[in-house]
Design a protein around this motif. Sequence first.
Motif, short mmCIF file in Angstrom:
data_model
loop_
_atom_site.label_atom_id
_atom_site.label_comp_id
_atom_site.label_asym_id
_atom_site.label_seq_id
_atom_site.Cartn_x
_atom_site.Cartn_y
_atom_site.Cartn_z
N PRO A 166 30.34 61.57 40.03
CA PRO A 166 31.62 62.11 40.48
C PRO A 166 32.62 62.23 39.33
O PRO A 166 32.69 61.35 38.47
N THR A 167 33.35 63.32 39.31
CA THR A 167 34.38 63.55 38.29
C THR A 167 35.77 63.24 38.82
O THR A 167 36.72 63.16 38.06
N LEU A 168 35.89 63.09 40.14
CA LEU A 168 37.16 62.77 40.79
C LEU A 168 36.91 61.61 41.74
O LEU A 168 36.08 61.71 42.65
N ARG A 169 37.62 60.49 41.52
CA ARG A 169 37.47 59.31 42.38
C ARG A 169 38.73 59.16 43.22
O ARG A 169 39.84 59.09 42.70
N VAL A 170 38.55 59.09 44.54
CA VAL A 170 39.67 58.97 45.47
C VAL A 170 39.81 57.50 45.87
O VAL A 170 38.85 56.88 46.31
N VAL A 171 41.02 56.95 45.69
CA VAL A 171 41.26 55.57 46.08
C VAL A 171 41.63 55.52 47.56
O VAL A 171 40.88 55.00 48.38
N ASP A 172 42.77 56.06 47.94
CA ASP A 172 43.21 56.10 49.35
C ASP A 172 43.28 57.53 49.87
O ASP A 172 42.63 57.88 50.83
N THR A 173 44.11 58.37 49.23
CA THR A 173 44.23 59.77 49.63
C THR A 173 44.34 60.64 48.37
O THR A 173 44.73 60.16 47.31
N HIS A 174 43.99 61.90 48.53
CA HIS A 174 44.11 62.85 47.43
C HIS A 174 44.15 64.25 48.00
O HIS A 174 43.43 64.56 48.96
N GLU A 175 45.01 65.11 47.45
CA GLU A 175 45.02 66.52 47.81
C GLU A 175 44.36 67.30 46.71
O GLU A 175 44.75 67.22 45.55
N LEU A 176 43.37 68.07 47.08
CA LEU A 176 42.63 68.91 46.16
C LEU A 176 42.93 70.36 46.53
O LEU A 176 42.64 70.78 47.65
N ILE A 177 43.54 71.11 45.62
CA ILE A 177 43.89 72.50 45.90
C ILE A 177 42.91 73.41 45.19
O ILE A 177 42.72 73.33 43.98
N VAL A 178 42.28 74.27 45.98
CA VAL A 178 41.31 75.23 45.46
C VAL A 178 41.71 76.59 46.03
O VAL A 178 41.56 76.83 47.23
N GLY A 179 42.23 77.45 45.16
CA GLY A 179 42.71 78.75 45.64
C GLY A 179 43.82 78.57 46.65
O GLY A 179 44.78 77.85 46.42
N SER A 180 43.65 79.18 47.83
CA SER A 180 44.67 79.08 48.88
C SER A 180 44.40 77.94 49.86
O SER A 180 45.10 77.80 50.86
N LYS A 181 43.42 77.12 49.57
CA LYS A 181 43.05 76.01 50.46
C LYS A 181 43.47 74.68 49.87
O LYS A 181 43.41 74.46 48.67
N THR A 182 43.90 73.79 50.74
CA THR A 182 44.18 72.41 50.37
C THR A 182 43.22 71.52 51.13
O THR A 182 43.09 71.61 52.35
N PHE A 183 42.53 70.67 50.38
CA PHE A 183 41.59 69.72 50.97
C PHE A 183 42.24 68.35 50.90
O PHE A 183 42.47 67.84 49.81
N GLU A 184 42.53 67.78 52.05
CA GLU A 184 43.14 66.44 52.11
C GLU A 184 42.01 65.43 52.28
O GLU A 184 41.33 65.41 53.30
N LEU A 185 41.81 64.60 51.26
CA LEU A 185 40.75 63.60 51.28
C LEU A 185 41.37 62.25 51.62
O LEU A 185 42.34 61.84 51.00
N THR A 186 40.80 61.56 52.59
CA THR A 186 41.34 60.28 53.04
C THR A 186 40.23 59.25 53.16
O THR A 186 39.22 59.47 53.84
N TYR A 187 40.42 58.12 52.48
CA TYR A 187 39.48 57.00 52.57
C TYR A 187 39.62 56.36 53.95
O TYR A 187 40.72 56.06 54.40
N LEU A 188 38.49 56.14 54.61
CA LEU A 188 38.51 55.60 55.97
C LEU A 188 38.35 54.09 56.04
O LEU A 188 38.36 53.52 57.12
N GLY A 189 38.19 53.43 54.92
CA GLY A 189 38.01 51.98 54.92
C GLY A 189 36.55 51.63 55.13
O GLY A 189 35.69 52.49 55.34
N GLU A 190 36.27 50.33 55.08
CA GLU A 190 34.89 49.88 55.25
C GLU A 190 34.46 50.05 56.69
O GLU A 190 35.25 49.90 57.61
N GLY A 191 33.23 50.39 56.87
CA GLY A 191 32.67 50.59 58.20
C GLY A 191 31.20 50.92 58.06
O GLY A 191 30.42 50.11 57.57
N HIS A 192 30.84 52.14 58.38
CA HIS A 192 29.46 52.60 58.24
C HIS A 192 29.01 52.50 56.78
O HIS A 192 27.85 52.26 56.49
N GLY A 193 29.95 52.69 55.88
CA GLY A 193 29.72 52.56 54.45
C GLY A 193 31.01 52.10 53.80
O GLY A 193 32.04 52.00 54.46
#
Length: 119
Positions: free
Chosen positions: A60-87
Motif C-alpha cells: 500500500p502507498t496510502l495508509r488510512v488511520v481513521d478517515t481519509h478523503e481520496l479525490i479522483v477526478g470528480s469523485k470523492t472516496f471517503e475511507l473510514t476505519y471500522l475498528g477491530e472486528g472481522h479483521g
Amino acid sequence: MNAEAAGWLKDNLSQITDKPITHLIYSHSHGDHASGGSVLGAETVAAQQNAPATIDGVAPTLRVVDTHELIVGSKTFELTYLGEGHGEDMLAVIVRPENVDFITDVAAPKRLPFRTLPS
C-alpha cells in the motif's frame, strides 16, 4: 477477487472506459477480498494502517488511520476505519456524489442487534 478475475477485469475494462486503473482500495487484507491487486497496476494503493506491509504482493502507498478523503477526478472516496472486528484493518468506502457505500464482511456473529447467526 483473484489474479484471474483481476486480469479479466483489466482486459475488459475498455468496454466501458478508456481510462486506466490508477487507484486500488483494499477493504481489508483477507485473501478472499484482497487477491489479484498486482495484476491491476494501480499507482495508488490504499489500505488501513493495520494492514500488512504487503497484501498479496502489493505494498500500500496510502495508509488510512481513521478517515481519509481520496479525490479522483470528480469523485470523492471517503475511507473510514471500522475498528477491530472481522479483521483489524477494515475500511468502509463511500463514493460521492453518488452516495454509494461499500462495506465488506462487517456482519459477524454476536455483532448485530439480533443474535441468531451461528457462532
